[in-house]
Structure formats: C-alpha cells, structure tokens
Scaffold this motif. Structure first.
Motif, PDB file in Angstrom:
ATOM      1  N   PRO A  49      20.273  48.813  22.978  1.00  0.00           N
ATOM      2  CA  PRO A  49      19.104  48.890  22.020  1.00  0.00           C
ATOM      3  C   PRO A  49      19.349  47.853  20.968  1.00  0.00           C
ATOM      4  N   ASP A  50      20.146  47.562  20.439  1.00  0.00           N
ATOM      5  CA  ASP A  50      20.306  46.681  19.194  1.00  0.00           C
ATOM      6  C   ASP A  50      20.239  45.096  19.479  1.00  0.00           C
ATOM      7  N   GLU A  51      20.129  45.037  20.886  1.00  0.00           N
ATOM      8  CA  GLU A  51      19.572  43.700  21.318  1.00  0.00           C
ATOM      9  C   GLU A  51      18.445  43.447  21.440  1.00  0.00           C
ATOM     10  N   VAL A  52      17.540  44.425  21.493  1.00  0.00           N
ATOM     11  CA  VAL A  52      16.138  44.227  21.478  1.00  0.00           C
ATOM     12  C   VAL A  52      15.490  43.907  19.939  1.00  0.00           C
ATOM     13  N   ARG A  53      14.678  42.649  19.960  1.00  0.00           N
ATOM     14  CA  ARG A  53      14.238  42.423  18.653  1.00  0.00           C
ATOM     15  C   ARG A  53      13.011  43.223  18.408  1.00  0.00           C
ATOM     16  N   THR A  54      12.741  43.740  16.880  1.00  0.00           N
ATOM     17  CA  THR A  54      11.637  44.257  16.518  1.00  0.00           C
ATOM     18  C   THR A  54      10.625  43.151  16.136  1.00  0.00           C
ATOM     19  N   PRO A  55       9.501  43.286  16.633  1.00  0.00           N
ATOM     20  CA  PRO A  55       8.220  42.429  16.398  1.00  0.00           C
ATOM     21  C   PRO A  55       7.659  42.578  15.059  1.00  0.00           C
TER      22      PRO A  55
END
Length: 367
Positions: free
Chosen positions: A166-172
C-alpha cells in the motif's frame, strides 16, 4: 515454459507442492545498440570509479548510499541472514471478495502447476476458490523480496498476482482536485449518451498493437530489400473543445455513425434517458428533435381545422343539390314543360338557403 520457482502453497495444514511460471510476456521488438558506420555491437564495461579497473560480476556487491559520499556495503551473507519465512512457501493469509482488491495494486502474474502427488489438493483448492467467489491473499518471497499477492482461478489454473504494498502507491496531489467545478446536468446527460453509444463487451483479442505491426513491416522490408509501404496516416488528436456540449453531441453522432446505427427507437420517442435512465427523460439530442416535430405538427393543425369547418357546408350543399334534383325530376315526369321551367329557380334558391344554413348541433345532454 520454464519454471522460475518451486515451493508449496500453505493452505491451513495442507501443503500443495507447485511450480511457478511467468503468465505473461512482452512482445516489444528489441534492438541492440550498434555502431552506425559498421554495425558493430556496443559493449559496456563495468569499471570502478576509484581505481578505474574493470570489475567482474563476482566482485560486485550491493551498496546503500547514506549521503555525504558514504556507502554501506552489503554482501550475500547479509541477505542470507534475513528472516524470509515465505522463501519456499506461498502462505495463505485470508480469503476476500475479489472486488475489494484495487487493480492498481496488481503487479505481475504467474501460473501455478501442481508438482508430483499434489494434483488432488491443488484441484480441491481451485474448486473451493471458484465456489466461494473469493481470492486468497498470500505472501511469497520472489528474488529475495517478500511480496503480497493474490491467488485466484483463471481457465482452470491457479494464478498468482503479485501486488504492490500500500505504501508503494502514490497519492494523487493535483491542483484541480481543490477547485469548485460544477458539471451542468445537460452536459452530464450528453456525456452519458456518449458512453451509451460507445458501450460494448470487452473482447481483448480484437485489439492489436498497430505500431508494432508497422515496425515489423519496416524490418521485413529492410531484410527483403524492398520498398517500405507507408502506413495509413493516423487521425490527429482533436483540439481542446471550446463548446463542450457541441463536442459531445458531435461525438455521439460520430460513434453511432461508426456503428451504422441510427437514432435508437426508444430515444426517438422520448422513452429512454441518458445513461440508461427511466422513461420520460430524453437526452438533449432527442429533446431538440421532439421540439422540431411538435413545431411541424402545430403548423399543420390550423389547415386541418379549416378543412373540417368547410366540410359541413359542402356536405349540406351537396345534399340540397341532390334533393333539388330529385324534385325537379319528379316534376318533369308528371307536369307540363312550363311547370318544369318554374322548378329550376326554386331549386337554386333551395341550394343557396342550404349553403347559408349552418349544420345543426347535437343537443347537449343534461345531467
């Protein structure tokens, strides 16, 4: 296919020996870097920045830059001491509905094949997953890295999909997300109409990599020494729409024309709304056409009413003429010639009187 990993699926107290195979492959056309003048391959040497000597693979270690020009060196022994409980096992953690897994997390796909006597428990897990309509969340270590993954069924085979953490997905974080933008209902209705006009069933086999095919044609022509056939020109991307509604309407009409479809019967009658809505919710296109149709009907209505008003008078005149003709015929049959001549003026007077007299209205019924 060649197995890239061997291990076991740990399902409760059940262990299923499996082999792992890559489920996908890239079809990109690969090139080598060559010398333009003589076609010789370009080679790279691994050299040390400090001593300048060429270094072999056996003398290469991994270094972590901690900043300030300092480097921490890790050897194979350091990695071997790390705890990887899932180094040879696919541990099932839980079973969840497939729709709860965000597709952005999926990374790579692998087929699992049962090994040795593990076919029966393999089939048991496969059928149980199918009946439950769920996917298994698992952990597995591949290439010295522990990964989260899902286990599901595809075409009768267990498929392992590795996932990002989950922490590898960037927040837009984009500026427009904070703006107060309002979409008008007619624009939303037209956009829904465009989606409806382009709706279909996904069949991946009908889509092709046109660029790769054109590039292969260039390579084949070079090999055979023939002239390269220029591919068809690709339609340029349209410019940014100035009138959003006009662009949406044109897009809907073009999509329907491409499919060889006319205006759907339900919408032409005002029975279907945009986006599959209920009856009585016409799209902006059908509303405009309905308005034109109503205007044409209104223009025809006065002429029709005038014709209805003239009809009773004409019928009354025809009836009087017919009655007068009968009387004249009767008079001529049993009277002398002088009497027949007198009957003609009386006939004309009766016709005029009948034409001026309006048709009698039916008496109203009283309660």
């Amino acid at each position: 296919m060649r197995a890239i990993w061997k291990g076991a699926v740990s399902f409760g107290l059940v262990s299923i020996a499996v082999k792992l195979y890559s489920a996908t492959e890239e079809k990109d056309i690969r090139f080598h870097q060559v010398h333009r003048e003589d076609g010789g391959r370009i080679r790279y040497k691994r050299t040390c920045q400090i001593c300048g000597e060429e270094v072999s693979y056996d003398d290469i270690a991994k270094g972590y830059d901690i900043g300030g020009g300092e480097m921490v060196i890790l050897t194979d022994e350091d990695f071997a001491d790390l705890p990887l409980a899932s180094s040879r096992a696919i541990d099932v953690l839980e079973f969840v509905p497939a729709e709860q897994v965000d597709p952005i997390l999926y990374n790579k796909a692998y087929f699992l094949e049962p090994e040795g006597t593990a076919t029966k428990p393999y089939v048991l897990l496969r059928d149980a997953l199918t009946d439950s309509e769920r996917v298994a969340i698992v952990k597995v270590a591949l290439r010295q890295r522990e990964q989260l993954a899902t286990l599901r069924v595809r075409e009768g085979v267990l498929l392992l999909n590795t996932m990002l953490w989950p922490d590898e997905v960037r927040t837009p974080d984009f500026g427009f997300l904070g703006e107060d933008l309002k979409v008008r209902p007619p624009e939303l209705a037209m956009a829904s109409s465009l989606i409806d006009s382009m709706a279909g069933e996904f069949q991946p086999e009908v889509f092709t990599d046109d660029y790769r095919a054109a590039l292969q044609e260039v390579i084949d022509a070079k090999v055979e020494g023939r002239e390269v056939v220029a591919p068809e020109e690709v339609e340029e991307a349209p410019a940014a729409a100035v009138d959003l509604m006009a662009a949406l309407k044109a897009s809907v009409e073009r999509a329907r024309a491409a499919r060889g479809e006319g205006e759907p019967a339900g919408r032409a009658a005002g029975g279907g709304g945009a986006g599959g809505g209920g009856a009585g919710e016409p799209t902006p296109i059908t509303s405009a056409r309905s308005a034109q149709k109503s205007a044409g009907t209104a223009r025809k209505a006065p002429a029709k009413k005038a014709a209805e008003k003239e009809t009773p008078a004409k019928e009354a005149g025809a009836a009087a003429k017919k009655a007068g003709g009968r009387k004249a015929a009767d008079g001529q049959a049993g009277a002398p010639r002088g009497t027949a001549k007198k009957a003609q003026p009386a006939k004309k007077a009766a016709e005029k009187k009948a034409a001026k007299t309006p048709a009698k209205k039916a008496p109203r019924k009283t309660a």
